[in-house]
Motif scaffolding. Structure first.
Motif, PDB file in Angstrom:
ATOM      1  N   GLY A   1      77.983 -24.774  65.057  1.00 58.95           N
ATOM      2  CA  GLY A   1      79.197 -25.491  64.686  1.00 58.95           C
ATOM      3  C   GLY A   1      80.268 -25.363  65.751  1.00 58.95           C
ATOM      4  N   VAL A   2      81.191 -26.318  65.741  1.00 54.80           N
ATOM      5  CA  VAL A   2      82.317 -26.308  66.676  1.00 54.80           C
ATOM      6  C   VAL A   2      83.585 -26.686  65.931  1.00 54.80           C
ATOM      7  N   ALA A   3      84.725 -26.362  66.537  1.00 56.36           N
ATOM      8  CA  ALA A   3      86.012 -26.724  65.938  1.00 56.36           C
ATOM      9  C   ALA A   3      87.024 -27.024  67.034  1.00 56.36           C
ATOM     10  N   LYS A   4      87.810 -28.062  66.821  1.00 54.96           N
ATOM     11  CA  LYS A   4      88.939 -28.402  67.684  1.00 54.96           C
ATOM     12  C   LYS A   4      90.054 -28.896  66.782  1.00 54.96           C
ATOM     13  N   THR A   5      91.269 -28.665  67.205  1.00 57.77           N
ATOM     14  CA  THR A   5      92.407 -29.132  66.415  1.00 57.77           C
ATOM     15  C   THR A   5      93.034 -30.365  67.054  1.00 57.77           C
ATOM     16  N   SER A   6      93.524 -31.245  66.192  1.00 60.15           N
ATOM     17  CA  SER A   6      94.213 -32.438  66.663  1.00 60.15           C
ATOM     18  C   SER A   6      94.750 -33.219  65.484  1.00 60.15           C
ATOM     19  N   ALA A   7      95.888 -33.861  65.670  1.00 57.38           N
ATOM     20  CA  ALA A   7      96.369 -34.826  64.683  1.00 57.38           C
ATOM     21  C   ALA A   7      95.486 -36.067  64.768  1.00 57.38           C
ATOM     22  N   VAL A   8      95.272 -36.730  63.648  1.00 61.98           N
ATOM     23  CA  VAL A   8      94.370 -37.874  63.616  1.00 61.98           C
ATOM     24  C   VAL A   8      94.782 -38.947  64.627  1.00 61.98           C
ATOM     25  N   HIS A   9      96.067 -39.256  64.715  1.00 60.20           N
ATOM     26  CA  HIS A   9      96.491 -40.351  65.593  1.00 60.20           C
ATOM     27  C   HIS A   9      96.393 -39.997  67.072  1.00 60.20           C
ATOM     28  N   GLU A  10      96.172 -38.707  67.360  1.00 59.09           N
ATOM     29  CA  GLU A  10      96.054 -38.267  68.753  1.00 59.09           C
ATOM     30  C   GLU A  10      94.629 -37.920  69.149  1.00 59.09           C
ATOM     31  N   GLN A  11      93.736 -37.880  68.196  1.00 64.14           N
ATOM     32  CA  GLN A  11      92.372 -37.429  68.484  1.00 64.14           C
ATOM     33  C   GLN A  11      91.551 -38.524  69.145  1.00 64.14           C
ATOM     34  N   SER A  12      90.818 -38.159  70.173  1.00 66.59           N
ATOM     35  CA  SER A  12      89.965 -39.136  70.858  1.00 66.59           C
ATOM     36  C   SER A  12      88.686 -39.357  70.059  1.00 66.59           C
ATOM     37  N   GLU A  13      88.097 -40.524  70.234  1.00 64.06           N
ATOM     38  CA  GLU A  13      86.823 -40.817  69.589  1.00 64.06           C
ATOM     39  C   GLU A  13      85.751 -39.850  70.075  1.00 64.06           C
ATOM     40  N   GLU A  14      85.834 -39.483  71.342  1.00 63.70           N
ATOM     41  CA  GLU A  14      84.868 -38.547  71.921  1.00 63.70           C
ATOM     42  C   GLU A  14      84.908 -37.201  71.210  1.00 63.70           C
ATOM     43  N   ASP A  15      86.119 -36.670  70.973  1.00 67.99           N
ATOM     44  CA  ASP A  15      86.252 -35.389  70.282  1.00 67.99           C
ATOM     45  C   ASP A  15      85.799 -35.494  68.834  1.00 67.99           C
ATOM     46  N   TRP A  16      86.159 -36.603  68.166  1.00 66.01           N
ATOM     47  CA  TRP A  16      85.729 -36.802  66.770  1.00 66.01           C
ATOM     48  C   TRP A  16      84.207 -36.778  66.685  1.00 66.01           C
ATOM     49  N   ASP A  17      83.563 -37.558  67.545  1.00 66.25           N
ATOM     50  CA  ASP A  17      82.099 -37.623  67.522  1.00 66.25           C
ATOM     51  C   ASP A  17      81.471 -36.273  67.848  1.00 66.25           C
ATOM     52  N   PHE A  18      82.044 -35.558  68.807  1.00 67.45           N
ATOM     53  CA  PHE A  18      81.528 -34.246  69.195  1.00 67.45           C
ATOM     54  C   PHE A  18      81.520 -33.296  68.007  1.00 67.45           C
ATOM     55  N   ILE A  19      82.618 -33.243  67.275  1.00 65.36           N
ATOM     56  CA  ILE A  19      82.744 -32.324  66.138  1.00 65.36           C
ATOM     57  C   ILE A  19      81.839 -32.739  64.986  1.00 65.36           C
ATOM     58  N   VAL A  20      81.908 -34.008  64.608  1.00 61.31           N
ATOM     59  CA  VAL A  20      81.121 -34.485  63.469  1.00 61.31           C
ATOM     60  C   VAL A  20      79.626 -34.453  63.773  1.00 61.31           C
ATOM     61  N   ASP A  21      79.258 -34.798  64.988  1.00 63.05           N
ATOM     62  CA  ASP A  21      77.828 -34.833  65.327  1.00 63.05           C
ATOM     63  C   ASP A  21      77.202 -33.438  65.318  1.00 63.05           C
ATOM     64  N   ILE A  22      77.908 -32.446  65.850  1.00 60.18           N
ATOM     65  CA  ILE A  22      77.348 -31.093  65.844  1.00 60.18           C
ATOM     66  C   ILE A  22      77.381 -30.507  64.439  1.00 60.18           C
ATOM     67  N   ASN A  23      78.527 -30.605  63.777  1.00 58.71           N
ATOM     68  CA  ASN A  23      78.699 -29.930  62.491  1.00 58.71           C
ATOM     69  C   ASN A  23      77.956 -30.590  61.340  1.00 58.71           C
ATOM     70  N   LEU A  24      77.794 -31.895  61.379  1.00 58.01           N
ATOM     71  CA  LEU A  24      77.150 -32.598  60.265  1.00 58.01           C
ATOM     72  C   LEU A  24      75.809 -33.220  60.658  1.00 58.01           C
ATOM     73  N   LYS A  25      75.813 -34.031  61.695  1.00 58.06           N
ATOM     74  CA  LYS A  25      74.545 -34.631  62.129  1.00 58.06           C
ATOM     75  C   LYS A  25      73.547 -33.555  62.521  1.00 58.06           C
ATOM     76  N   GLY A  26      74.034 -32.499  63.179  1.00 53.51           N
ATOM     77  CA  GLY A  26      73.151 -31.408  63.581  1.00 53.51           C
ATOM     78  C   GLY A  26      72.497 -30.719  62.393  1.00 53.51           C
ATOM     79  N   VAL A  27      73.252 -30.553  61.310  1.00 52.60           N
ATOM     80  CA  VAL A  27      72.684 -29.953  60.097  1.00 52.60           C
ATOM     81  C   VAL A  27      71.656 -30.899  59.477  1.00 52.60           C
ATOM     82  N   TRP A  28      71.981 -32.197  59.464  1.00 53.79           N
ATOM     83  CA  TRP A  28      71.042 -33.186  58.921  1.00 53.79           C
ATOM     84  C   TRP A  28      69.731 -33.205  59.712  1.00 53.79           C
ATOM     85  N   LEU A  29      69.816 -33.233  61.040  1.00 53.55           N
ATOM     86  CA  LEU A  29      68.602 -33.256  61.854  1.00 53.55           C
ATOM     87  C   LEU A  29      67.793 -31.978  61.684  1.00 53.55           C
TER      88      LEU A  29
END
Length: 256
Positions: free
Chosen positions: A88-116
């Motif tokens: 798992g990974v974690a990064k902080t950011s306000a939604v309106h400031e968060q990059s798509e790259e960071d969003w995908d990085f966090i969600v893909d490792i923390n959720l997609k990684g568990v699914w796979l």
């Protein structure tokens, strides 16, 4: 408990995953540790008897890599006792400031990684007619946290996934559960707080929310994972084990 068996641990190169890999090896299991950090895996390997650990350097976001790791598991000829999804990974950011790259990085490792990980694990568990899958969620799986939108979304998703696994595969002898720690004293926590202007003050602020007045140690989380994988938890399926010192029990206001 069948000690002639294999356990898969993702995120085995540090923190909770490393503690979990070590704990399973001490029980006599052969551990296949998965992590993106080769250096971290080598550190874990140095802490485990040579004949009880196999390191696989991979990205849990890559289905082919994950499937290949479980192909190795099948090649051992050992029963797959349990799979612990700790990466798992974690990064902080306000939604309106968060990059798509960071969003995908966090969600893909923390959720997609568990699914796979679960996807490959279930193919083996189904052939065995038994098995235990444990995912590491978070206190952020059950409540929001300012500045942690992507992390909370991913960890909320982990609980939804685990509950569906419990319903879909429970009738087939496969148990799925989640352990949800609060802050744990790991390198990930250190990295998360490193951007703070005053890390020590921020840690004290978070600690004030915990009735037990401290953060968890990685081995405390590992012990819960071992329990959920054991025969002592043979009727535990779809459980969400809060391991946060009471932080999510409700509003905390010290009496003394």
């Amino acid at each position: 408990m069948d000690k002639q068996s294999v356990v898969v641990v993702t995120g085995a190169g540090s923190g909770i995953g490393q503690a979990t890999a070590i704990a399973f090896s001490k029980q006599g299991h052969f551990v296949v540790g998965l992590d993106l950090s080769e250096a971290g895996l080598q550190k874990t390997k140095s802490l485990i008897a040579a004949d009880r650990f196999h390191a696989v350097d991979l990205d849990v976001r890559d289905e082919v890599q994950v499937a290949e790791a479980f192909k190795y598991v099948r090649s051992t000829g050992l029963n797959l006792h349990a799979v612990a999804a700790c990466a798992g990974v974690a990064k902080t950011s306000a939604v309106h400031e968060q990059s798509e790259e960071d969003w995908d990085f966090i969600v893909d490792i923390n959720l997609k990684g568990v699914w796979l990980t679960a996807k490959s694990a279930m193919t083996i568990f189904l052939k065995q007619g038994k098995g235990s899958f444990i995912a590491v969620g978070s206190d952020a799986s059950v409540r929001g946290a300012s500045g942690y939108a992507a992390y909370c979304a991913s960890k909320h998703g982990v609980l939804g996934l685990v509950r569906c696994l419990a319903l879909d595969y429970g009738p087939l002898g496969i148990r799925s559960n989640a352990v949800c720690p609060g802050f744990v004293l790991t390198p990930k926590m250190d990295a998360l707080l490193s951007d703070s202007s005053d890390p020590e003050a921020e840690m004290k602020s978070y600690a004030k929310e915990v009735p037990l007045g401290r953060f968890a140690q990685p081995d405390e989380v590992a012990k819960v994972i071992l329990h959920l994988a054991s025969d002592d938890a043979s009727y535990t399926n779809g459980a969400i084990y809060s391991l946060d010192g009471g932080a999510t029990a409700g509003h905390f206001s010290p009496l003394v």
